[in-house]
Design a protein around this motif. Sequence first.
Motif, PDB file in Angstrom:
ATOM      1  N   GLN A   1       4.263   9.315-103.862  1.00 27.36           N
ATOM      2  CA  GLN A   1       3.081   8.567-103.699  1.00 27.36           C
ATOM      3  C   GLN A   1       2.404   8.853-102.180  1.00 27.36           C
ATOM      4  OE1 GLN A   1       2.393   4.592-104.800  1.00 27.36           O
ATOM      5  NE2 GLN A   1       4.082   4.384-106.196  1.00 27.36           N
ATOM      6  N   PHE A   2       1.235   9.102-102.063  1.00 30.54           N
ATOM      7  CA  PHE A   2       0.680   9.458-100.633  1.00 30.54           C
ATOM      8  C   PHE A   2      -0.591   8.541-100.407  1.00 30.54           C
ATOM      9  CE2 PHE A   2      -1.486  12.135-103.961  1.00 30.54           C
ATOM     10  CZ  PHE A   2      -2.913  11.843-103.380  1.00 30.54           C
ATOM     11  N   TYR A   3      -0.975   8.636 -99.249  1.00 27.47           N
ATOM     12  CA  TYR A   3      -2.317   7.875 -99.017  1.00 27.47           C
ATOM     13  C   TYR A   3      -3.038   8.871 -98.030  1.00 27.47           C
ATOM     14  CZ  TYR A   3       0.052   6.059 -94.781  1.00 27.47           C
ATOM     15  OH  TYR A   3       0.877   5.787 -93.556  1.00 27.47           O
ATOM     16  N   ILE A   4      -4.309   8.443 -98.039  1.00 26.05           N
ATOM     17  CA  ILE A   4      -5.327   9.190 -97.118  1.00 26.05           C
ATOM     18  C   ILE A   4      -6.143   8.262 -96.399  1.00 26.05           C
ATOM     19  CG2 ILE A   4      -7.281  10.834 -97.026  1.00 26.05           C
ATOM     20  CD1 ILE A   4      -6.237  12.088 -99.605  1.00 26.05           C
ATOM     21  N   VAL A   5      -6.206   8.194 -94.857  1.00 21.93           N
ATOM     22  CA  VAL A   5      -6.584   7.234 -94.031  1.00 21.93           C
ATOM     23  C   VAL A   5      -8.321   7.326 -94.169  1.00 21.93           C
ATOM     24  CG1 VAL A   5      -6.798   6.345 -91.991  1.00 21.93           C
ATOM     25  CG2 VAL A   5      -4.625   7.295 -92.601  1.00 21.93           C
TER      26      VAL A   5
ATOM     27  N   PHE B   1      -1.040  11.511 -85.879  1.00 21.56           N
ATOM     28  CA  PHE B   1      -1.233   9.938 -86.385  1.00 21.56           C
ATOM     29  C   PHE B   1      -2.113   9.956 -87.101  1.00 21.56           C
ATOM     30  CE2 PHE B   1      -3.457  12.374 -82.696  1.00 21.56           C
ATOM     31  CZ  PHE B   1      -4.924  11.888 -82.975  1.00 21.56           C
ATOM     32  N   HIS B   2      -2.640   8.679 -87.378  1.00 24.77           N
ATOM     33  CA  HIS B   2      -3.497   8.037 -88.487  1.00 24.77           C
ATOM     34  C   HIS B   2      -4.687   7.954 -88.275  1.00 24.77           C
ATOM     35  CE1 HIS B   2       0.600   6.905 -89.937  1.00 24.77           C
ATOM     36  NE2 HIS B   2      -0.045   6.835 -90.898  1.00 24.77           N
ATOM     37  N   GLN B   3      -5.297   9.069 -87.794  1.00 25.79           N
ATOM     38  CA  GLN B   3      -6.895   9.353 -87.740  1.00 25.79           C
ATOM     39  C   GLN B   3      -7.453   9.348 -89.146  1.00 25.79           C
ATOM     40  OE1 GLN B   3      -7.200  13.460 -85.579  1.00 25.79           O
ATOM     41  NE2 GLN B   3      -8.675  13.339 -86.844  1.00 25.79           N
ATOM     42  N   LYS B   4      -8.876   9.331 -89.024  1.00 23.37           N
ATOM     43  CA  LYS B   4      -9.683   9.453 -90.319  1.00 23.37           C
ATOM     44  C   LYS B   4      -9.154  10.768 -90.992  1.00 23.37           C
ATOM     45  CE  LYS B   4     -13.754   8.843 -92.794  1.00 23.37           C
ATOM     46  NZ  LYS B   4     -13.887   7.487 -93.318  1.00 23.37           N
ATOM     47  N   GLY B   5      -8.670  10.562 -92.420  1.00 23.78           N
ATOM     48  CA  GLY B   5      -8.484  11.844 -92.914  1.00 23.78           C
ATOM     49  C   GLY B   5      -7.115  12.111 -93.052  1.00 23.78           C
TER      50      GLY B   5
ATOM     51  N   ILE C   1      -8.484   0.582-100.481  1.00 20.60           N
ATOM     52  CA  ILE C   1      -8.891  -0.474 -99.542  1.00 20.60           C
ATOM     53  C   ILE C   1     -10.003  -0.120 -98.607  1.00 20.60           C
ATOM     54  CG2 ILE C   1      -8.140  -2.172 -97.732  1.00 20.60           C
ATOM     55  CD1 ILE C   1      -5.336  -2.151 -98.940  1.00 20.60           C
ATOM     56  N   ASN C   2     -11.347  -0.331 -98.543  1.00 15.09           N
ATOM     57  CA  ASN C   2     -12.210   0.194 -97.826  1.00 15.09           C
ATOM     58  C   ASN C   2     -12.047  -0.209 -96.145  1.00 15.09           C
ATOM     59  OD1 ASN C   2     -14.664   1.236 -96.948  1.00 15.09           O
ATOM     60  ND2 ASN C   2     -16.084  -0.419 -97.876  1.00 15.09           N
ATOM     61  N   GLY C   3     -12.101   0.837 -95.348  1.00 17.13           N
ATOM     62  CA  GLY C   3     -11.742   0.652 -93.900  1.00 17.13           C
ATOM     63  C   GLY C   3     -10.316   0.625 -93.830  1.00 17.13           C
ATOM     64  N   PHE C   4      -9.714   1.191 -94.734  1.00 16.57           N
ATOM     65  CA  PHE C   4      -8.247   1.340 -94.556  1.00 16.57           C
ATOM     66  C   PHE C   4      -7.767   2.681 -95.108  1.00 16.57           C
ATOM     67  CE2 PHE C   4      -3.833  -0.403 -95.510  1.00 16.57           C
ATOM     68  CZ  PHE C   4      -3.129   0.161 -94.466  1.00 16.57           C
ATOM     69  N   MET C   5      -7.319   2.892 -96.362  1.00 16.36           N
ATOM     70  CA  MET C   5      -6.976   4.039 -97.068  1.00 16.36           C
ATOM     71  C   MET C   5      -7.063   3.964 -98.624  1.00 16.36           C
ATOM     72  SD  MET C   5      -3.917   3.279 -98.661  1.00 16.36           S
ATOM     73  CE  MET C   5      -3.984   1.566 -99.402  1.00 16.36           C
ATOM     74  N   ILE C   6      -6.791   5.198 -99.112  1.00 17.21           N
ATOM     75  CA  ILE C   6      -6.836   5.311-100.545  1.00 17.21           C
ATOM     76  C   ILE C   6      -5.749   5.964-100.788  1.00 17.21           C
ATOM     77  CG2 ILE C   6      -9.102   5.516-100.560  1.00 17.21           C
ATOM     78  CD1 ILE C   6      -8.925   8.708-100.949  1.00 17.21           C
ATOM     79  N   GLN C   7      -4.882   5.355-102.043  1.00 10.39           N
ATOM     80  CA  GLN C   7      -3.579   5.781-102.425  1.00 10.39           C
ATOM     81  C   GLN C   7      -3.505   6.243-103.757  1.00 10.39           C
ATOM     82  OE1 GLN C   7      -0.536   2.870-101.007  1.00 10.39           O
ATOM     83  NE2 GLN C   7       0.943   3.713-102.491  1.00 10.39           N
ATOM     84  N   GLY C   8      -2.475   7.378-103.847  1.00  9.46           N
ATOM     85  CA  GLY C   8      -2.340   7.659-105.298  1.00  9.46           C
ATOM     86  C   GLY C   8      -1.027   8.331-105.364  1.00  9.46           C
ATOM     87  N   GLY C   9      -0.839   9.040-106.629  1.00 12.15           N
ATOM     88  CA  GLY C   9       0.491   9.713-106.651  1.00 12.15           C
ATOM     89  C   GLY C   9       1.484   8.804-107.719  1.00 12.15           C
TER      90      GLY C   9
ATOM     91  N   TYR D   1     -13.692   9.263 -84.779  1.00  8.17           N
ATOM     92  CA  TYR D   1     -13.623   9.410 -86.133  1.00  8.17           C
ATOM     93  C   TYR D   1     -13.112   8.152 -86.797  1.00  8.17           C
ATOM     94  CZ  TYR D   1     -14.156  14.299 -85.378  1.00  8.17           C
ATOM     95  OH  TYR D   1     -14.367  15.602 -84.883  1.00  8.17           O
ATOM     96  N   GLY D   2     -12.468   7.505 -85.992  1.00  3.89           N
ATOM     97  CA  GLY D   2     -11.884   6.180 -86.708  1.00  3.89           C
ATOM     98  C   GLY D   2     -10.249   6.505 -87.063  1.00  3.89           C
ATOM     99  N   GLY D   3      -9.692   5.366 -87.764  1.00  4.54           N
ATOM    100  CA  GLY D   3      -8.419   5.583 -88.135  1.00  4.54           C
ATOM    101  C   GLY D   3      -7.660   4.121 -88.312  1.00  4.54           C
TER     102      GLY D   3
END
Length: 308
Positions: free
Chosen positions: A155-159, A130-134, A91-99, A245-247
């Motif tokens: 399953q994990f996600y990267i912000v 906290f959920h900063q970018k990356g 989801i652009n502007g939110f996170m990428i999830q895998g696993g 950086y965003g998040g």
Amino acid sequence: MKKKLQTAFLYLILVSLIGFSCSKSQNGDWEEDKKVATEVEDPNDDFLLTLTTEYGAMKIVLYKETPIHRENFIKLVRQHYYDSLLFHRVINGFMIQGGDPDSRFADENENLGRGEIGDLLPAEINYKYFHQKGALAMARKGGPSNPDKKSSGCQFYIVDGKKYTKESLYDSKTDYKRVNQYFSSLIEDPEYSRINQAYVQLGERGDVAGQKRLMKKCIPMMEKKYEVQLIEKPTRKERIAYTKYGGAPFLDREYTVLGQVVEGLEVIDKIAAQKVNPQNRPLEDIKMSITVEEVPSVYVEQLLKKIH
């Protein structure tokens, strides 16, 4: 001779198939085919992951303060569990999830995200992270069925996230559900009849945004009157990270953050920008592989300072 070669070839195929089938049990649990070390050999060392995709590689530090999650992640990496799995939710502007283990051989139209291995992990939510970018965090099932906020075992996600202004950051940290409850009680009190009257007039004009602004102005008053905290005030480090950086600050204190991308933040942007289907699965598969190495803790601290 030819017969021997054919026999040997069939044997190799059989061994490879057995090795794979033993990796995943019938109930979906990942089976350890051998014990793997999950502790650093040198107390002055730390773990550094390299997550590689066709869009580039990311270097990721794992936090010592989340030992259960760190040990589990290292174990899976050293067993090559993540190799060839997909980023199945983007989801652009939110996170990428895998696993998701089901993503390894998934059909192109298969809906992913429900796969699991092993037991859920007890939450290790540390307010320091906290959920900063990356930020690297473990996914979990939300809602009342998971009151302890236990994490997925795989399953994990990267912000990816977005940048915030100081005002919008405070807004994201405001618990508006509770604000509405306390505001309703406030305007029922005759002492605050003028506020009630102003709120009603705004409603008659259809000015919903004005009503929200009025409630926000009353938050300090409500916090003092009812002795509650309605805004989770961000720390200085959070303010800098989310504005620079965003998040995704609205995820803070809800999920276990176990690491941070320290190199390759641009790779997140490239993956997040890919076209997806209605289930947010990329139209073109994005495979991953993850390796781990031991590096001096001093080096890790230097990497973290660059993005904090």
